[in-house]
Design a protein around this motif. Structure first.
Motif, PDB file in Angstrom:
ATOM      1  N   PHE A 268       1.547  43.406 -20.646  1.00  0.00           N
ATOM      2  CA  PHE A 268       1.237  44.388 -19.468  1.00  0.00           C
ATOM      3  C   PHE A 268       0.421  43.812 -18.896  1.00  0.00           C
ATOM      4  N   ILE A 269      -1.052  44.080 -19.460  1.00  0.00           N
ATOM      5  CA  ILE A 269      -2.106  44.571 -18.882  1.00  0.00           C
ATOM      6  C   ILE A 269      -2.423  42.921 -18.736  1.00  0.00           C
ATOM      7  N   LEU A 270      -2.799  41.877 -19.415  1.00  0.00           N
ATOM      8  CA  LEU A 270      -2.941  39.992 -18.379  1.00  0.00           C
ATOM      9  C   LEU A 270      -1.601  40.269 -17.179  1.00  0.00           C
ATOM     10  N   TRP A 271      -0.670  41.048 -17.458  1.00  0.00           N
ATOM     11  CA  TRP A 271       0.690  40.518 -16.510  1.00  0.00           C
ATOM     12  C   TRP A 271       0.111  41.388 -15.092  1.00  0.00           C
ATOM     13  N   ARG A 272      -0.081  42.494 -15.342  1.00  0.00           N
ATOM     14  CA  ARG A 272      -0.521  43.304 -13.981  1.00  0.00           C
ATOM     15  C   ARG A 272      -1.712  42.483 -13.153  1.00  0.00           C
ATOM     16  N   THR A 273      -2.465  42.709 -13.882  1.00  0.00           N
ATOM     17  CA  THR A 273      -3.939  41.973 -13.313  1.00  0.00           C
ATOM     18  C   THR A 273      -3.618  40.630 -12.633  1.00  0.00           C
ATOM     19  N   ASN A 274      -2.523  39.448 -13.002  1.00  0.00           N
ATOM     20  CA  ASN A 274      -2.164  38.813 -12.121  1.00  0.00           C
ATOM     21  C   ASN A 274      -1.263  38.992 -11.483  1.00  0.00           C
ATOM     22  N   SER A 275      -1.125  39.634 -10.848  1.00  0.00           N
ATOM     23  CA  SER A 275      -0.402  39.458  -9.781  1.00  0.00           C
ATOM     24  C   SER A 275       1.088  39.743 -10.057  1.00  0.00           C
ATOM     25  N   CYS A 276       1.341  40.539 -11.570  1.00  0.00           N
ATOM     26  CA  CYS A 276       2.646  40.443 -12.145  1.00  0.00           C
ATOM     27  C   CYS A 276       3.513  39.102 -12.252  1.00  0.00           C
ATOM     28  N   ASP A 277       2.367  38.005 -12.407  1.00  0.00           N
ATOM     29  CA  ASP A 277       3.191  36.602 -12.529  1.00  0.00           C
ATOM     30  C   ASP A 277       2.703  36.374 -13.755  1.00  0.00           C
ATOM     31  N   ALA A 278       3.458  36.561 -14.566  1.00  0.00           N
ATOM     32  CA  ALA A 278       4.779  36.070 -15.958  1.00  0.00           C
ATOM     33  C   ALA A 278       4.360  34.758 -16.369  1.00  0.00           C
ATOM     34  N   ASP A 279       4.587  33.973 -15.296  1.00  0.00           N
ATOM     35  CA  ASP A 279       4.031  32.475 -15.602  1.00  0.00           C
ATOM     36  C   ASP A 279       2.784  32.604 -16.280  1.00  0.00           C
ATOM     37  N   LEU A 280       1.828  32.913 -15.550  1.00  0.00           N
ATOM     38  CA  LEU A 280       0.458  33.058 -15.852  1.00  0.00           C
ATOM     39  C   LEU A 280       0.093  33.339 -16.995  1.00  0.00           C
ATOM     40  N   VAL A 281       0.344  34.246 -17.324  1.00  0.00           N
ATOM     41  CA  VAL A 281       0.086  34.988 -18.702  1.00  0.00           C
ATOM     42  C   VAL A 281       1.114  34.079 -19.876  1.00  0.00           C
ATOM     43  N   ALA A 282       2.086  33.461 -19.524  1.00  0.00           N
ATOM     44  CA  ALA A 282       2.063  32.643 -20.592  1.00  0.00           C
ATOM     45  C   ALA A 282       1.244  31.452 -20.594  1.00  0.00           C
ATOM     46  N   GLU A 283       0.737  30.494 -19.708  1.00  0.00           N
ATOM     47  CA  GLU A 283       0.035  30.003 -19.410  1.00  0.00           C
ATOM     48  C   GLU A 283      -1.058  29.494 -19.685  1.00  0.00           C
ATOM     49  N   PHE A 284      -1.645  31.541 -20.156  1.00  0.00           N
ATOM     50  CA  PHE A 284      -2.980  32.459 -20.494  1.00  0.00           C
ATOM     51  C   PHE A 284      -2.707  32.065 -22.378  1.00  0.00           C
ATOM     52  N   ILE A 285      -1.648  32.255 -22.703  1.00  0.00           N
ATOM     53  CA  ILE A 285      -1.544  32.769 -24.217  1.00  0.00           C
ATOM     54  C   ILE A 285      -1.512  31.418 -24.830  1.00  0.00           C
ATOM     55  N   GLY A 286      -0.713  30.502 -23.757  1.00  0.00           N
ATOM     56  CA  GLY A 286      -0.518  29.300 -24.292  1.00  0.00           C
ATOM     57  C   GLY A 286      -1.908  28.180 -24.672  1.00  0.00           C
ATOM     58  N   LYS A 287      -2.770  28.501 -23.266  1.00  0.00           N
ATOM     59  CA  LYS A 287      -3.961  27.902 -23.909  1.00  0.00           C
ATOM     60  C   LYS A 287      -5.311  28.231 -24.774  1.00  0.00           C
ATOM     61  N   LYS A 288      -5.050  29.337 -24.378  1.00  0.00           N
ATOM     62  CA  LYS A 288      -6.456  30.677 -24.806  1.00  0.00           C
ATOM     63  C   LYS A 288      -5.265  31.459 -26.193  1.00  0.00           C
ATOM     64  N   PRO A 289      -4.745  31.051 -27.149  1.00  0.00           N
ATOM     65  CA  PRO A 289      -4.556  32.275 -27.796  1.00  0.00           C
ATOM     66  C   PRO A 289      -5.323  32.697 -28.492  1.00  0.00           C
ATOM     67  N   LEU A 290      -6.287  32.598 -29.225  1.00  0.00           N
ATOM     68  CA  LEU A 290      -7.490  33.265 -29.822  1.00  0.00           C
ATOM     69  C   LEU A 290      -8.088  34.158 -29.050  1.00  0.00           C
ATOM     70  N   LEU A 291      -7.848  34.218 -27.262  1.00  0.00           N
ATOM     71  CA  LEU A 291      -8.494  35.255 -26.968  1.00  0.00           C
ATOM     72  C   LEU A 291      -7.871  36.427 -26.212  1.00  0.00           C
ATOM     73  N   PHE A 292      -5.732  35.704 -26.011  1.00  0.00           N
ATOM     74  CA  PHE A 292      -5.461  36.764 -26.227  1.00  0.00           C
ATOM     75  C   PHE A 292      -5.142  37.988 -27.613  1.00  0.00           C
ATOM     76  N   SER A 293      -5.551  36.800 -28.970  1.00  0.00           N
ATOM     77  CA  SER A 293      -5.501  37.945 -29.989  1.00  0.00           C
ATOM     78  C   SER A 293      -6.841  38.372 -29.622  1.00  0.00           C
ATOM     79  N   TYR A 294      -7.961  38.282 -29.692  1.00  0.00           N
ATOM     80  CA  TYR A 294      -9.112  38.829 -29.588  1.00  0.00           C
ATOM     81  C   TYR A 294      -9.062  40.052 -28.674  1.00  0.00           C
ATOM     82  N   SER A 295      -7.836  40.069 -27.792  1.00  0.00           N
ATOM     83  CA  SER A 295      -7.760  41.365 -26.493  1.00  0.00           C
ATOM     84  C   SER A 295      -7.168  41.650 -27.154  1.00  0.00           C
TER      85      SER A 295
END
Length: 869
Positions: A268-295
């Motif tokens: 939810f935080i990533l979605w809101r701070t990326n201008s409510c763009d779910a595609d950007l969030v999915a791309e971030f999680i796909g490319k950097k799963p460790l950073l997402f897990s750390y968050s």
């Protein structure tokens, strides 16, 4: 002979059928386990009858019977032939009279004895028990009446007496038959699960043994005519409440719940701070799963700490969601206004929230408030329901167990230790190897937030990245540098003039978000009409150039500080007005230097003065007067703008300088600041070709065109003035509405969004070798990789704000402080000092730049050994 006859009569009576039945009944009563209860009923019935009623019943029934008054006793006596004989013999003394009197006396004696016994030994029978046993009491009274009649017959002396007694009995009204009791005392006990029997009447040993020995037999007896009780409804909640979830299961379940919620909140935080763009969030999680897990892990430990403190997990979830909504809302609004993400340092301005609300859509704020209230209310109701269903019983436990102090403290310490352990490397900028994909671009937080995500970069910026102490920093080192440039100053003062001999009025004007659209026309074409015709004309006639701004869409106060003082925020990376100026007694600035030459000093800002602590910072810098929006007397506005326009603040500055000469005025405008989608121009003169935010860019250009016209009005008023007037004009940064080039992978394109125009204007001749300056600047810009050939008249070097005031002193040929002789060398060796520029460019770290670094550290982080002059 008489004795013999009496013996025969008694024996005949003893062997009679009635006698044998009476004796058998006595034995049954003695063997009956409920006999004690029946006796208690008789005693209670006797106790409740007052003396008058009892005597009346006794007189009506002289045979000594204590039975209740039957229905036939109230009726008239029937006619009988024996009535006449009874009348005739009434005057004579009959032996039966004597016997009746003796029986009456004995009954009275027994009555008194019973009263005394009742007073000594109190027997209390419950009302329900008495009500249920009314019939039983009547039966017992009837038995006693029969016994009294039997005793009377046994006392007769002759058969004649027996015959007469029979006649008298015939004349006596018969007692109506009483129905047999439907329930025994023992059955009443079984019917009532909690009989309220007086504890003063102890059970006999025999009764105790019988009750203990035969519980099954007593419960197996059939209860007749018992009133049916309403069938109790099965309440599963009470059954569940009686068996709460044990701690060994409850704690793991809550941990799993918080873990799942933390994943949702991070998304939810990533979605809101990326201008409510779910595609950007999915791309971030796909490319950097460790950073997402750390968050997710960081969010989990934060929620665990709150849950351990409050000890209410559902309320913690609601509170965390409300906090995430508020923080991400602020970040979205800041990014929309300034194209900058939310930083921890922004919370320094928490007391200025009321001022910032005016920049945000009011309906969005009310939606946020309503949503937060509903979230908190729902979490409270859910928590109350969960406590009733799953909570443990706390009644009767010690206070530390009722409040779960030990578990709270334990889980709080564990959660806090876990949070510190995982956030430590990021907080201290250690860039651990196990956190793959982490990158840091300190000078461009927008890009860094995109690389690492909101959670990680927010933690990284929580620790103030103060400048590292130079290895050779000391008082002796600073004094040696000061002596070096003091000597240069003394030698050069002969070639310069005092400031008061050069100008009567000096205006340092920071035009908010003033930018030149012509340098990016290839990306955002606006047609043939020039947006800044007056500015471009000034460029051709007066010393002018471009400033490489440290900010994009924001950082106004930091840029203003560098222009006012000549210091650079490159190494400190702080908010100097708050962190340095407001905590100092005095700092060298344009105002403090002008006051040495007798100048009056003042500042005007078309906004509230507590923003960036200007009310506190300006007096330290040497400004005697400060006028903010509340003290302005002239208010004119552009369509749809909430702040005074440039024309209003320029007239306010002119009024402040009239009759006060010499005067130095610092002006900070607000016309072009943010909220471009809400501008209320009826018609837009510029149609934008290209870009994703065409409408906002068109409105922004319309505002810039208005500022350009108001600049022309100011210059015309000063041209006709007798006082010598000078203007240092600059734009602080571009508006943050050019994402196509601001976020480009090409550094040259990104640099274009950092360039803002500046010029030096005067209503008298300025000594300036324009031809030489033009050639030098063009060569310098080429080395820096900046293409500014499209703009004519650029003859001042492209530099950062720390060099602008020095450029003003050099252009005017005025005396200047020793620090600015150091700046002469720095602005040649490192004309641009901002992190965003040195992306792939080697930093010129020579001896002059190191000296400048030492001086900056001394003023902003050290002991201020440098005297500033």
């Amino acid at each position: 002979m008489g004795d013999f006859l009496c013996y025969n009569v008694l024996m005949s009576k003893k062997h009679s059928r009635s006698y044998r039945e009476a004796e058998t009944k006595k034995k049954q009563q003695l063997n009956d386990p409920d006999f004690a209860g029946k006796k208690a009923v008789r005693l209670e019935a006797t106790k409740n009858q007052d003396k008058k009623t009892y005597d009346k019943k006794f007189d009506d029934n002289p045979s000594g019977s204590e039975g209740t008054k039957s229905k036939s006793s109230t009726e008239k006596p029937q006619k009988n032939n024996n009535n006449k004989n009874a009348k005739k013999s009434s005057g004579r003394r009959h032996p039966e009279h004597s016997a009746s009197k003796a029986v009456s006396a004995k009954a009275l004696h027994n009555k008194d004895a019973k009263k005394q016994t009742a007073s000594k030994k109190s027997v209390v029978i419950p009302d329900e028990f008495k009500k249920k046993n009314e019939d039983t009491a009547s039966v017992e009274i009837e038995v006693k009446t029969k016994k009294s009649d039997s005793d009377q017959k046994n006392k007769a002396a002759t058969p004649k007496t027996e015959k007469k007694s029979a006649d008298a009995a015939a004349n006596t009204p018969k007692i109506a038959s009483v129905p047999k009791p439907t329930k025994t005392l023992k059955q009443f006990r079984l019917a009532d699960p909690k009989p309220q029997i007086d504890r003063h009447v102890p059970l006999t040993k025999k009764q105790k043994n019988q009750t203990a020995a035969k519980p099954e037999e007593a419960s197996s007896k059939k209860i007749e005519n018992q009133p049916k009780t309403p069938k109790q409804r099965f309440d599963w909640r009470k059954t569940w409440r009686k068996h709460p979830m044990p701690a060994i299961l409850r704690i793991p379940c809550l941990i799993l719940l918080l873990a799942g919620i933390s994943i949702l909140f991070t998304w939810f935080i990533l979605w809101r701070t990326n201008s409510c763009d779910a595609d950007l969030v999915a791309e971030f999680i796909g490319k950097k799963p460790l950073l997402f897990s750390y968050s997710c892990l960081v969010i989990f430990f934060l929620m665990a700490i709150v849950a351990a403190i409050t000890w209410h997990v559902f309320f913690t979830i609601g509170l965390s969601f409300a906090a995430a909504s508020i923080i991400t809302f602020i970040s979205m609004q800041k990014f929309e206004l300034r194209e900058e993400p939310l930083l921890p340092s922004d919370f320094v301005f928490a007391g200025q929230t009321g001022n910032l609300i005016g920049m945000v859509d009011a309906s969005a704020i009310w939606r946020l408030i309503s949503g937060v209230i509903l979230i908190l209310l729902g979490s409270v109701l859910l928590e109350i329901y969960a406590c009733k269903m799953l909570g443990k019983r706390i009644k009767g436990r010690p206070w530390w167990e009722r409040h779960s102090l030990i578990p709270r403290a334990t889980y709080t310490i564990i959660s806090l230790a876990g949070l510190m352990m995982i956030t430590g490397p990021v907080f201290h900028h250690e860039n651990p190897e196990w956190l793959e994909g982490l990158s840091e671009v300190a000078w461009d937080q927008t890009r860094t937030y995109g690389y690492n995500g909101f959670v990680i970069d927010f933690i990284s910026n929580m620790r103030k990245t103060a400048a590292a102490k130079p290895h050779n920093y000391s008082q002796d080192t600073i004094m040696k540098i000061a002596e070096k440039y003091w000597a240069i100053k003394e030698a050069d003062d002969e070639n310069r003039k005092p400031l008061n001999e050069i100008a009567d009025r000096i205006f340092i004007i920071l035009d908010e978000s003033f930018y030149d659209p012509s340098i990016i026309k290839d990306y955002y074409d606006y047609g043939k009409k020039d947006v800044l015709p007056v500015t471009h004309k000034i460029f051709e006639q007066y010393p002018s150039g471009y400033m490489y701004s440290p900010g994009y869409g924001g950082a106004t106060a930091n840029i203003e500080f560098e222009v006012q003082t000549g210091y650079s925020n490159y190494w400190a990376n702080s908010y100097p007005y708050i962190d340095v100026v407001s905590k100092s007694d005095s700092i060298l600035s344009a105002a403090s230097w002008a006051k040495k030459y007798g100048f009056n000093t003042g500042a005007i800002h078309a906004y509230w003065g507590d923003m960036y602590s200007r009310k506190t910072a300006y007096p330290v810098l040497g400004y005697d007067d400060f006028i903010d929006i509340d003290e302005m007397t002239i208010h004119r506005y552009e369509p749809g703008t909430p702040w005074p326009n440039d024309n209003a603040i320029f007239d306010e500055a002119l009024d402040l300088t009239d009759g006060n000469s010499p005067t130095l005025i610092n002006v900070v405008t607000m016309q072009n600041h943010g909220g471009y989608s809400d501008r209320g121009y009826a018609e837009l003169e510029f149609e934008i070709q290209g870009g994703s935010r065409k409408n906002e860019i068109a409105r922004y250009y319309q505002l810039l065109n208005a500022s350009d016209k108001y600049l022309d009005d100011l210059i015309k008023k000063l041209e006709n003035s007798k006082e010598k007037s000078v203007i240092l004009w600059f734009g602080d940064h571009a508006a943050g509405i050019f994402p196509e080039i601001a976020e480009s992978d090409n550094k040259a394109e990104r640099d274009l969004t950092r360039l803002t125009p500046y010029f030096i204007w005067a209503n008298f001749d300025l000594e300036n070798d324009s031809k030489k300056a033009l050639n030098d600047v063009a060569e310098q810009n080429e080395k820096l990789g900046l293409n500014l050939s499209k703009v004519k008249g650029v003859d001042l070097p492209t530099t950062t704000p720390n060099c602008l005031l020095n450029q003003l002193y050099n252009t005017l040929g005025a005396e200047k402080p020793a620090l600015f002789y150091l700046l002469d060398e720095v602005c040649k060796k490192a004309p641009i000092l901002t992190g965003s520029f040195y992306d792939g460019v080697e930093f010129p770290n020579d001896d002059v730049v190191k000296e400048y670094e030492l001086v900056n550290y001394d003023i902003m982080n050290g002991y201020q050994y440098w005297d500033g002059e």
